[in-house]
Enzyme design. Sequence first.
Site, PDB file in Angstrom:
ATOM      1  N   LYS A 224     -65.280  19.770  15.532  1.00  0.00           N
ATOM      2  CA  LYS A 224     -64.109  20.371  14.825  1.00  0.00           C
ATOM      3  C   LYS A 224     -65.143  21.425  13.995  1.00  0.00           C
ATOM      4  O   LYS A 224     -64.418  22.501  13.624  1.00  0.00           O
ATOM      5  CB  LYS A 224     -63.119  19.447  14.478  1.00  0.00           C
ATOM      6  CG  LYS A 224     -62.071  18.890  15.257  1.00  0.00           C
ATOM      7  CD  LYS A 224     -61.249  19.932  16.192  1.00  0.00           C
ATOM      8  CE  LYS A 224     -60.287  19.353  16.884  1.00  0.00           C
ATOM      9  NZ  LYS A 224     -59.894  20.025  18.021  1.00  0.00           N
TER      10      LYS A 224
ATOM     11  N   TYR B 216     -63.374   8.831  14.022  1.00  0.00           N
ATOM     12  CA  TYR B 216     -63.317  10.509  14.569  1.00  0.00           C
ATOM     13  C   TYR B 216     -64.549  10.721  15.194  1.00  0.00           C
ATOM     14  O   TYR B 216     -64.498  11.527  16.167  1.00  0.00           O
ATOM     15  CB  TYR B 216     -62.786  11.369  13.660  1.00  0.00           C
ATOM     16  CG  TYR B 216     -61.839  12.506  14.012  1.00  0.00           C
ATOM     17  CD1 TYR B 216     -60.723  12.236  14.693  1.00  0.00           C
ATOM     18  CD2 TYR B 216     -62.477  13.646  14.012  1.00  0.00           C
ATOM     19  CE1 TYR B 216     -60.165  13.363  15.535  1.00  0.00           C
ATOM     20  CE2 TYR B 216     -61.621  14.928  14.595  1.00  0.00           C
ATOM     21  CZ  TYR B 216     -60.678  14.485  15.249  1.00  0.00           C
ATOM     22  OH  TYR B 216     -59.842  15.659  15.793  1.00  0.00           O
TER      23      TYR B 216
ATOM     24  N   LEU C 149     -51.299  12.455  23.534  1.00  0.00           N
ATOM     25  CA  LEU C 149     -52.411  11.886  24.459  1.00  0.00           C
ATOM     26  C   LEU C 149     -53.893  11.732  23.871  1.00  0.00           C
ATOM     27  O   LEU C 149     -54.201  10.559  23.891  1.00  0.00           O
ATOM     28  CB  LEU C 149     -52.375  12.461  25.824  1.00  0.00           C
ATOM     29  CG  LEU C 149     -51.170  12.213  26.791  1.00  0.00           C
ATOM     30  CD1 LEU C 149     -51.548  13.276  28.028  1.00  0.00           C
ATOM     31  CD2 LEU C 149     -51.142  10.921  27.111  1.00  0.00           C
TER      32      LEU C 149
ATOM     33  N   ILE D 191     -50.934  13.759  14.431  1.00  0.00           N
ATOM     34  CA  ILE D 191     -49.748  13.465  15.237  1.00  0.00           C
ATOM     35  C   ILE D 191     -49.984  12.753  16.607  1.00  0.00           C
ATOM     36  O   ILE D 191     -51.023  12.812  17.356  1.00  0.00           O
ATOM     37  CB  ILE D 191     -49.268  15.046  15.601  1.00  0.00           C
ATOM     38  CG1 ILE D 191     -49.036  16.057  14.657  1.00  0.00           C
ATOM     39  CG2 ILE D 191     -47.760  15.062  16.485  1.00  0.00           C
ATOM     40  CD1 ILE D 191     -48.871  17.531  14.951  1.00  0.00           C
TER      41      ILE D 191
ATOM     42  N   ALA E 183     -63.302  14.060  24.234  1.00  0.00           N
ATOM     43  CA  ALA E 183     -64.799  13.335  23.800  1.00  0.00           C
ATOM     44  C   ALA E 183     -64.699  12.027  24.485  1.00  0.00           C
ATOM     45  O   ALA E 183     -63.592  11.405  24.544  1.00  0.00           O
ATOM     46  CB  ALA E 183     -65.039  13.015  22.132  1.00  0.00           C
TER      47      ALA E 183
ATOM     48  N   GLY F  31     -53.633  23.863  27.116  1.00  0.00           N
ATOM     49  CA  GLY F  31     -53.554  22.570  26.412  1.00  0.00           C
ATOM     50  C   GLY F  31     -52.368  21.848  26.426  1.00  0.00           C
ATOM     51  O   GLY F  31     -52.043  20.818  25.734  1.00  0.00           O
TER      52      GLY F  31
ATOM     53  N   ILE G  55     -57.244  22.515  23.010  1.00  0.00           N
ATOM     54  CA  ILE G  55     -57.954  21.674  24.096  1.00  0.00           C
ATOM     55  C   ILE G  55     -58.793  21.122  23.047  1.00  0.00           C
ATOM     56  O   ILE G  55     -59.639  21.198  22.224  1.00  0.00           O
ATOM     57  CB  ILE G  55     -58.863  22.549  24.912  1.00  0.00           C
ATOM     58  CG1 ILE G  55     -57.707  23.264  25.798  1.00  0.00           C
ATOM     59  CG2 ILE G  55     -59.834  21.921  25.711  1.00  0.00           C
ATOM     60  CD1 ILE G  55     -58.431  24.299  26.902  1.00  0.00           C
TER      61      ILE G  55
ATOM     62  N   SER H 290     -47.486  16.923  23.948  1.00  0.00           N
ATOM     63  CA  SER H 290     -48.719  17.943  23.321  1.00  0.00           C
ATOM     64  C   SER H 290     -48.221  18.920  22.532  1.00  0.00           C
ATOM     65  O   SER H 290     -47.060  19.450  22.460  1.00  0.00           O
ATOM     66  CB  SER H 290     -48.981  18.755  24.722  1.00  0.00           C
ATOM     67  OG  SER H 290     -49.756  17.901  25.525  1.00  0.00           O
ATOM     68  N   ILE H 291     -49.030  19.197  21.367  1.00  0.00           N
ATOM     69  CA  ILE H 291     -48.751  20.473  20.272  1.00  0.00           C
ATOM     70  C   ILE H 291     -48.788  21.624  21.053  1.00  0.00           C
ATOM     71  O   ILE H 291     -47.792  22.276  20.748  1.00  0.00           O
ATOM     72  CB  ILE H 291     -49.855  20.575  19.419  1.00  0.00           C
ATOM     73  CG1 ILE H 291     -50.142  18.933  18.616  1.00  0.00           C
ATOM     74  CG2 ILE H 291     -49.898  21.696  18.334  1.00  0.00           C
ATOM     75  CD1 ILE H 291     -51.331  18.887  17.683  1.00  0.00           C
TER      76      ILE H 291
HETATM   77  P1  NAD Z   1     -52.872  16.594  23.916  1.00  0.00           P
HETATM   78  O1  NAD Z   1     -53.655  15.477  24.578  1.00  0.00           O
HETATM   79  O2  NAD Z   1     -51.422  16.774  24.479  1.00  0.00           O
HETATM   80  O3  NAD Z   1     -53.724  17.984  24.258  1.00  0.00           O
HETATM   81  C1  NAD Z   1     -55.178  17.877  24.567  1.00  0.00           C
HETATM   82  C2  NAD Z   1     -55.529  18.969  25.755  1.00  0.00           C
HETATM   83  O4  NAD Z   1     -56.767  19.343  26.003  1.00  0.00           O
HETATM   84  C3  NAD Z   1     -54.703  18.501  27.151  1.00  0.00           C
HETATM   85  O5  NAD Z   1     -53.792  19.335  27.537  1.00  0.00           O
HETATM   86  C4  NAD Z   1     -55.936  18.591  27.923  1.00  0.00           C
HETATM   87  O6  NAD Z   1     -55.714  19.019  29.214  1.00  0.00           O
HETATM   88  C5  NAD Z   1     -56.830  19.549  27.253  1.00  0.00           C
HETATM   89  N1  NAD Z   1     -58.216  19.345  28.005  1.00  0.00           N
HETATM   90  C6  NAD Z   1     -59.123  18.340  27.589  1.00  0.00           C
HETATM   91  N2  NAD Z   1     -60.188  18.480  28.526  1.00  0.00           N
HETATM   92  C7  NAD Z   1     -60.074  19.661  29.047  1.00  0.00           C
HETATM   93  C8  NAD Z   1     -60.865  20.516  29.968  1.00  0.00           C
HETATM   94  N3  NAD Z   1     -62.115  20.031  30.309  1.00  0.00           N
HETATM   95  N4  NAD Z   1     -60.292  21.682  30.592  1.00  0.00           N
HETATM   96  C9  NAD Z   1     -59.096  22.066  30.064  1.00  0.00           C
HETATM   97  N5  NAD Z   1     -58.408  21.535  29.236  1.00  0.00           N
HETATM   98  C10 NAD Z   1     -58.894  20.202  28.608  1.00  0.00           C
HETATM   99  O7  NAD Z   1     -53.209  16.341  22.715  1.00  0.00           O
HETATM  100  P2  NAD Z   1     -53.038  17.234  21.366  1.00  0.00           P
HETATM  101  O8  NAD Z   1     -53.046  16.224  20.104  1.00  0.00           O
HETATM  102  O9  NAD Z   1     -51.873  18.230  21.577  1.00  0.00           O
HETATM  103  O10 NAD Z   1     -54.327  18.117  21.301  1.00  0.00           O
HETATM  104  C11 NAD Z   1     -54.403  19.617  21.140  1.00  0.00           C
HETATM  105  C12 NAD Z   1     -55.245  19.925  20.272  1.00  0.00           C
HETATM  106  O11 NAD Z   1     -54.884  19.821  18.845  1.00  0.00           O
HETATM  107  C13 NAD Z   1     -56.781  19.409  20.419  1.00  0.00           C
HETATM  108  O12 NAD Z   1     -57.792  20.392  19.998  1.00  0.00           O
HETATM  109  C14 NAD Z   1     -56.740  18.480  19.161  1.00  0.00           C
HETATM  110  O13 NAD Z   1     -58.106  17.925  18.768  1.00  0.00           O
HETATM  111  C15 NAD Z   1     -56.019  19.218  18.018  1.00  0.00           C
HETATM  112  N6  NAD Z   1     -55.452  18.287  17.143  1.00  0.00           N
HETATM  113  C16 NAD Z   1     -54.824  17.114  17.315  1.00  0.00           C
HETATM  114  C17 NAD Z   1     -54.125  16.308  16.232  1.00  0.00           C
HETATM  115  C18 NAD Z   1     -53.579  15.252  16.557  1.00  0.00           C
HETATM  116  O14 NAD Z   1     -53.471  14.523  15.641  1.00  0.00           O
HETATM  117  N7  NAD Z   1     -52.735  15.034  17.504  1.00  0.00           N
HETATM  118  C19 NAD Z   1     -54.643  16.880  14.824  1.00  0.00           C
HETATM  119  C20 NAD Z   1     -55.296  17.836  14.735  1.00  0.00           C
HETATM  120  C21 NAD Z   1     -55.985  18.763  15.815  1.00  0.00           C
END
Ligand code: NAD
Length: 279
Positions: A180, A173, A212, A209, A113, A29, A110, A35-36
């Site tokens: 989720k 969302y 991307l 947060i 949508a 991810g 990961i 990225s988190i």
């Molecule tokens: P990010 O865009 O940095 O990370 C999302 C990741 O998903 C990317 O690295 C991307 O390559 C990966 N991904 C998407 N489709 C994929 C595929 N087909 N195969 C492999 N990898 C794939 O954003 P983020 O916010 O760091 O997201 C990381 C997780 O945290 C996600 O599950 C997101 O829903 C969750 N999350 C994010 C937030 C927020 O506000 N940013 C809040 C709660 C939960």
Amino acid sequence: MRPVTDLDNRGGLFDSMLELEGKTALIFGVASEDSIAWAICQHLAKAGCKLILGYQPRYRSRLFQLKDQLDSIDSFYPCDVATDEQTKEFFDEWQKESPGSKADIVVHAIGFAPRETFDRHMLFNEMDSIDLAMRISAHSLQRLMRHSVPYLNDGSSTITLTYAASTRYVPNYGVMSVAKAALESWVRELAARLGENGHRVNAISAGPIKTLAAGGIPGFDRILNHVERNSPLRRNTTQDDVAGAAVWLASPLSGAVTGQILHVDCGYSITMVPESIND
Ligand code: NAD
């Protein structure tokens, strides 16, 4: 560049309590320095872990730019969780290069949508788009774990990332809320089935947060603004907040915790009527 918390302030005592020195983490991810998962990489590296990254091929060049910033990154292989074959590719490549290697920690960060799922009324979302969101954002946890388990040391810890829209309505969302909810259900199912061997599976429910993935959610900046004004801590969650909790979940300090959804959201999830009604 996003500021990184002064990790050195934590000192050696905390690092030794974590017992993560020499452990191996598989991290899925990382797409950018926001990225988190990238913050989790930095914190696990600081705690002494070796990192093996699985990246979505479209982010290959970004990952190549980032990898030199962390000596703890041992190797990285493509992993697209959209299909079982492409998911397996990661494990085949890893084992081909390092036969018999095992891991202790898995980070599944990961989510995806298709754009139209955010733009359309929920009632009119097409089945293919819903299926894709569910496959990548929820069911991929099961797929990744199925391929990971043969290579996990007993007592492993798997961590995924979720959001509170799984249990309550959040405007815009859309299908990701449904995904989720399914992801959190997978956490409980997998924790129950894998617990016999001491494997733990948990989710961190992060506050919003800017990343991307979050950038694709309509009105996201307004959500950030609202949470900053109304969360008990009166601020937004950072990547480092989430990474700190992930390190704890990865370590034996959380050894009796499995199947849980841990809210790392500045307390926002305990609120119902926003504080701003008093404004
Ligand atoms: P990010 O865009 O940095 O990370 C999302 C990741 O998903 C990317 O690295 C991307 O390559 C990966 N991904 C998407 N489709 C994929 C595929 N087909 N195969 C492999 N990898 C794939 O954003 P983020 O916010 O760091 O997201 C990381 C997780 O945290 C996600 O599950 C997101 O829903 C969750 N999350 C994010 C937030 C927020 O506000 N940013 C809040 C709660 C939960």
